[in-house]
Design a protein around this motif. Structure first.
Motif, short mmCIF file in Angstrom:
data_model
loop_
_atom_site.label_atom_id
_atom_site.label_comp_id
_atom_site.label_asym_id
_atom_site.label_seq_id
_atom_site.Cartn_x
_atom_site.Cartn_y
_atom_site.Cartn_z
N ALA A 55 0.83 -1.21 0.00
CA ALA A 55 0.00 0.00 0.00
C ALA A 55 0.86 1.25 0.00
CB ALA A 55 -0.94 0.00 1.20
N VAL A 56 1.94 1.24 0.77
CA VAL A 56 2.85 2.40 0.81
C VAL A 56 3.55 2.55 -0.53
CG1 VAL A 56 4.93 3.34 1.90
CG2 VAL A 56 3.10 2.38 3.30
N LEU A 57 3.99 1.44 -1.12
CA LEU A 57 4.63 1.49 -2.43
C LEU A 57 3.67 2.07 -3.47
CD1 LEU A 57 7.06 0.82 -4.23
CD2 LEU A 57 6.14 -1.49 -4.46
N ALA A 58 2.42 1.63 -3.45
CA ALA A 58 1.42 2.15 -4.39
C ALA A 58 1.18 3.64 -4.18
CB ALA A 58 0.11 1.38 -4.24
N ALA A 59 1.18 4.08 -2.92
CA ALA A 59 0.99 5.51 -2.63
C ALA A 59 2.13 6.34 -3.20
CB ALA A 59 0.87 5.72 -1.12
N TYR A 60 3.36 5.87 -3.00
CA TYR A 60 4.51 6.58 -3.58
C TYR A 60 4.43 6.59 -5.10
CZ TYR A 60 6.97 6.78 0.91
OH TYR A 60 7.34 7.04 2.21
N ALA A 61 4.09 5.45 -5.69
CA ALA A 61 4.03 5.34 -7.15
C ALA A 61 2.96 6.24 -7.75
CB ALA A 61 3.78 3.89 -7.55
N SER A 62 1.89 6.47 -7.00
CA SER A 62 0.81 7.32 -7.50
C SER A 62 1.02 8.80 -7.20
CB SER A 62 -0.54 6.84 -6.97
OG SER A 62 -0.63 7.05 -5.58
N GLY A 63 2.15 9.13 -6.59
CA GLY A 63 2.48 10.54 -6.36
C GLY A 63 1.85 11.15 -5.13
N LYS A 64 1.44 10.34 -4.17
CA LYS A 64 0.85 10.89 -2.94
C LYS A 64 1.87 11.77 -2.21
CE LYS A 64 -3.02 8.51 -3.17
NZ LYS A 64 -4.24 9.12 -3.61
N SER A 65 1.37 12.77 -1.54
CA SER A 65 2.22 13.67 -0.76
C SER A 65 2.68 12.98 0.52
CB SER A 65 1.46 14.95 -0.40
OG SER A 65 0.45 14.66 0.55
N THR A 66 3.68 13.56 1.16
CA THR A 66 4.16 13.03 2.43
C THR A 66 3.03 12.97 3.46
OG1 THR A 66 6.38 13.84 2.01
CG2 THR A 66 5.82 13.38 4.30
N THR A 67 2.23 14.00 3.50
CA THR A 67 1.09 14.04 4.44
C THR A 67 0.11 12.92 4.14
OG1 THR A 67 1.35 16.42 4.68
CG2 THR A 67 -0.76 15.49 5.37
N GLU A 68 -0.17 12.68 2.87
CA GLU A 68 -1.10 11.62 2.50
C GLU A 68 -0.54 10.24 2.87
OE1 GLU A 68 -3.51 13.24 -1.36
OE2 GLU A 68 -1.34 12.95 -1.61
N VAL A 69 0.78 10.06 2.69
CA VAL A 69 1.41 8.79 3.05
C VAL A 69 1.38 8.61 4.57
CG1 VAL A 69 3.54 7.43 3.00
CG2 VAL A 69 2.82 8.70 0.96
N GLN A 70 1.61 9.68 5.32
CA GLN A 70 1.53 9.60 6.79
C GLN A 70 0.13 9.16 7.22
OE1 GLN A 70 2.86 13.59 7.66
NE2 GLN A 70 4.79 12.84 8.50
N GLU A 71 -0.89 9.72 6.61
CA GLU A 71 -2.27 9.34 6.94
C GLU A 71 -2.53 7.88 6.59
OE1 GLU A 71 -4.63 10.96 8.70
OE2 GLU A 71 -2.97 12.35 9.05
N LEU A 72 -2.03 7.44 5.45
CA LEU A 72 -2.18 6.06 5.04
C LEU A 72 -1.53 5.13 6.07
CD1 LEU A 72 -2.83 3.74 3.06
CD2 LEU A 72 -0.66 4.29 1.91
N VAL A 73 -0.32 5.45 6.48
CA VAL A 73 0.40 4.62 7.45
C VAL A 73 -0.37 4.56 8.76
CG1 VAL A 73 2.51 4.43 8.83
CG2 VAL A 73 2.66 4.89 6.37
N LYS A 74 -0.91 5.69 9.21
CA LYS A 74 -1.71 5.69 10.44
C LYS A 74 -2.91 4.76 10.31
CE LYS A 74 -0.70 10.41 11.88
NZ LYS A 74 -1.28 11.76 12.02
N GLU A 75 -3.59 4.82 9.17
CA GLU A 75 -4.76 3.96 8.94
C GLU A 75 -4.36 2.49 8.92
OE1 GLU A 75 -6.79 5.17 5.36
OE2 GLU A 75 -6.84 7.26 6.02
N LEU A 76 -3.27 2.18 8.25
CA LEU A 76 -2.82 0.79 8.16
C LEU A 76 -2.48 0.24 9.54
CD1 LEU A 76 -0.53 1.08 5.01
CD2 LEU A 76 -2.71 -0.17 5.15
#
Length: 90
Positions: A55-76
């Motif tokens: 999921a984190v790899l996909a977020a980086y590949a899709s151009g998510k911002s650092t803030t968006e990745v932080q939110e994703l990690v919190k959810e995971l």
């Protein structure tokens, strides 16, 4: 009833190879909240949940911002209790 794939744990060498990061970069990213922390496998053994790493790899590949990745990690990480209690991954 929703079917789930089994939980798969991957070890550090596979995580490092997947991202091309160094050992210190992985832990710097964990400390920054932009990479999920490993889970304890007992004793000193640790591993990562494969679906979280993907999921984190996909977020980086899709151009998510650092803030968006932080939110994703919190959810995971918040979902871990439910996933590990049921023995199923997303």
């Amino acid at each position: 009833m929703k079917l789930h794939a089994p939980v798969k744990v991957i070890r550090k060498p596979e995580v490092l190879e997947t991202f091309g990061f160094s050992n210190s970069t992985i832990y710097n990213r964990i400390n920054a909240g932009i990479f999920p922390p490993p889970i304890s496998l007992g004793g000193s053994a640790k591993g990562w949940l494969q679906h979280e790493v993907n999921a984190v790899l996909a977020a980086y590949a899709s151009g998510k911002s650092t803030t968006e990745v932080q939110e994703l990690v919190k959810e995971l990480v918040a979902q871990r209790i439910e996933i590990l209690d049921t023995g199923a991954a997303l």
